[in-house]
Structures are given as structure tokens and as C-alpha cells.
Design an enzyme around this catalytic site. Structure first.
Site, PDB file in Angstrom:
ATOM      1  N   SER A 165       0.852  -1.186   0.000  1.00  0.00           N
ATOM      2  CA  SER A 165       0.000   0.000   0.000  1.00  0.00           C
ATOM      3  C   SER A 165       0.887   1.235   0.000  1.00  0.00           C
ATOM      4  O   SER A 165       2.005   1.213   0.532  1.00  0.00           O
ATOM      5  CB  SER A 165      -0.893   0.018   1.245  1.00  0.00           C
ATOM      6  OG  SER A 165      -1.577   1.250   1.362  1.00  0.00           O
ATOM      7  N   TYR A 167      -2.647  -0.736  10.108  1.00  0.00           N
ATOM      8  CA  TYR A 167      -2.573  -1.002   8.672  1.00  0.00           C
ATOM      9  C   TYR A 167      -1.253  -0.501   8.088  1.00  0.00           C
ATOM     10  O   TYR A 167      -0.564  -1.233   7.367  1.00  0.00           O
ATOM     11  CB  TYR A 167      -3.758  -0.335   7.976  1.00  0.00           C
ATOM     12  CG  TYR A 167      -3.842  -0.620   6.499  1.00  0.00           C
ATOM     13  CD1 TYR A 167      -4.370  -1.823   6.036  1.00  0.00           C
ATOM     14  CD2 TYR A 167      -3.418   0.319   5.564  1.00  0.00           C
ATOM     15  CE1 TYR A 167      -4.463  -2.086   4.678  1.00  0.00           C
ATOM     16  CE2 TYR A 167      -3.513   0.071   4.204  1.00  0.00           C
ATOM     17  CZ  TYR A 167      -4.041  -1.138   3.767  1.00  0.00           C
ATOM     18  OH  TYR A 167      -4.114  -1.392   2.410  1.00  0.00           O
TER      19      TYR A 167
END
Length: 254
Positions: free
Chosen positions: A139, A152
Site C-alpha cells: 500500500s 494497517y
């Protein structure tokens, strides 16, 4: 030879492992590789399109010991992969003081430890095979902090460095390891954070109060766009690319 023909020649009857095939980017990637003639072995807790899978492996990616046993069984059955594509991911939201230890661990287990488990199981095979590719979907949050996304961001930073380190260890064996780092992509994970039908536009515009830039291309990525990049990086079309992070976020981070 046209690119499509080269890809079909390369992937005909090749085994490709893909985690997170139940929906979103994982499903799109499974469909792409299947269309090229690959035999896709898909890993997830549930499946929405079994027609593109050579085998569906129902598993809990948050349970590494159980997952390791399943992977060892597949390899013992002669089903080790030509390509290993790790896409499965979860999002746990919360400010630091609100985030529970269980949320933190769940995010790390699925987003990072599961990829380690796949890599550990497949590394001896890759060394013996002397070819192949690893692609991990990370990501852009691995390098750009986001409020309420500590678990995350940390998990994606960890899995990015894990994959790059694997690339360094496997380079002498002809195996390439790269990371695809999407930004906001039109998947259930993304839409699950929206409160109304203006969610997409808010993401495109950005959140100044949260120090988050918008998207210069003025659109979210689609799962299919990310899947196309995965196929390219995994294939021989990208044969001299390893230990790289390809960020695909419409210019949201620069």
C-alpha cells in the site's frame, strides 16, 4: 510477438498462487491469470468465482500455523507455484489509544505474517525452480502515515520490507520479488469506509484536516487496473525488475 501472445505462452498451465481471491484485487488478478491459461490456486475464507480457480483453498490467513500446514501439503502434492501473488489484506481502524491488541495482531497476521508464511514455504521450491516471481500487494500507506490507520500502515511497511528482503535473498536464484503499492482502489475495503454516496468524491478531493492529499488523476483505481500491473510485474515482460515498489495511486503520494 504481441504482448498477449507472449503472456499466454508463458502462463499456459503454470501454477499461480493468489491469496485474497474472494473479492476485489485478488479476484481481478485470478481472473486475469486464468484468462492467460494459468492454473490459479486461490486462498481465502470464501470464494465468489470458483470458475477461475484450479483449486480453492479455504483458509484463515490470520492463523499462520494452520496456513503453514496447508501450504506444505500443497507443495508435497506437486502444486508449488510458478508465481506467488499475495493480495489478501484487512483494515483495522482506530486512534492509537482506542486500537485494541486484538485489532493490531489481526492486521499484522493477515497483512504481514501470512505473506511470511507463504514465502517461507515456497522459498526452497523457488530456489530449486530457478525462476518465477513473487508479487506482494502492499500500500502507499507503507510510506505515508494515515490517521487512525496505525495497524494497517505498520503491517504494510513490514510486508514491503519483507518482500524486498526476499528479493535480495532470491536474486541469485533467478527469482524476482516486487511490491505493488496501490492507493485508494474501488474495492469492498474502500467502500466499507464510506458513509454515503459522496465517499468516492471525498477521497478524490482529500482530507485536509487529516493531512491527506487528494488524487490528482481525479479518480479511484479499479481492481482491474491493479491486477493488470500485477500480471506485468510477475511476468517475463518485467524480467529485469526486482526489489522494486510500484506505487499506483493516481499521484496521491509523490
Amino acid at each position: 510477438m504481441p504482448f498477449d501472445a507472449r503472456l499466454k505462452e508463458e502462463y499456459r498451465d503454470k501454477l499461480v498462487w493468489i491469496s485474497g481471491v474472494g473479492q476485489g484485487i485478488g479476484l481481478a488478478a485470478a481472473q486475469r491469470f486464468h484468462a492467460l491459461g494459468a492454473k490459479v490456486i486461490g486462498f481465502d475464507r470464501q470464494f465468489s468465482d470458483l470458475s477461475v480457480l484450479h483449486r480453492a483453498v479455504e483458509c484463515d490467513l490470520g492463523a499462520p500455523e494452520q496456513l503453514a500446514q496447508q501450504l506444505d501439503t500443497l507443495i508435497a502434492q506437486g502444486l508449488a507455484p510458478y508465481n506467488l501473488i499475495s493480495i489478501a489484506g484487512v483494515l483495522e481502524l482506530g486512534d492509537l489509544e482506542q486500537l485494541t491488541l486484538a485489532q493490531w495482531q489481526h492486521c499484522q497476521h493477515v497483512n504481514s505474517t501470512a505473506v511470511f508464511t507463504f514465502l517461507r514455504a515456497c522459498t526452497p521450491h523457488f530456489k530449486q525452480q530457478g525462476t518465477g516471481a513473487v508479487v506482494t500487494v502492499g500500500s502507499n500507506a507503507a510510506n505515508t502515515p494515515r490517521q487512525q490507520m496505525a495497524a494497517y500502515c505498520a503491517s504494510k511497511a513490514a510486508v514491503t520490507q519483507l518482500t524486498l528482503t526476499a528479493g535480495l535473498e532470491l536474486a541469485n536464484f533467478g527469482v524476482r520479488c516486487n511490491v505493488i503499492a496501490p492507493g485508494s482502489t474501488l474495492t469492498p475495503m474502500q467502500t466499507g469506509m464510506w458513509q454515503d454516496d459522496q465517499g468516492a468524491q471525498r477521497v478524490i478531493d482529500g482530507f485536509a484536516a487529516q493531512y491527506k492529499l487528494g488524487i490528482p488523476l481525479q479518480k479511484l483505481a479499479t481492481a482491474e487496473e491493479i491486477a493488470d500491473s500485477i500480471v506485468f510485474v510477475a511476468s517475463s515482460l518485467s524480467s529485469h525488475t526486482t526489489m522494486q515498489v510500484l506505487t499506483i495511486d493516481g499521484g496521491a503520494t509523490f
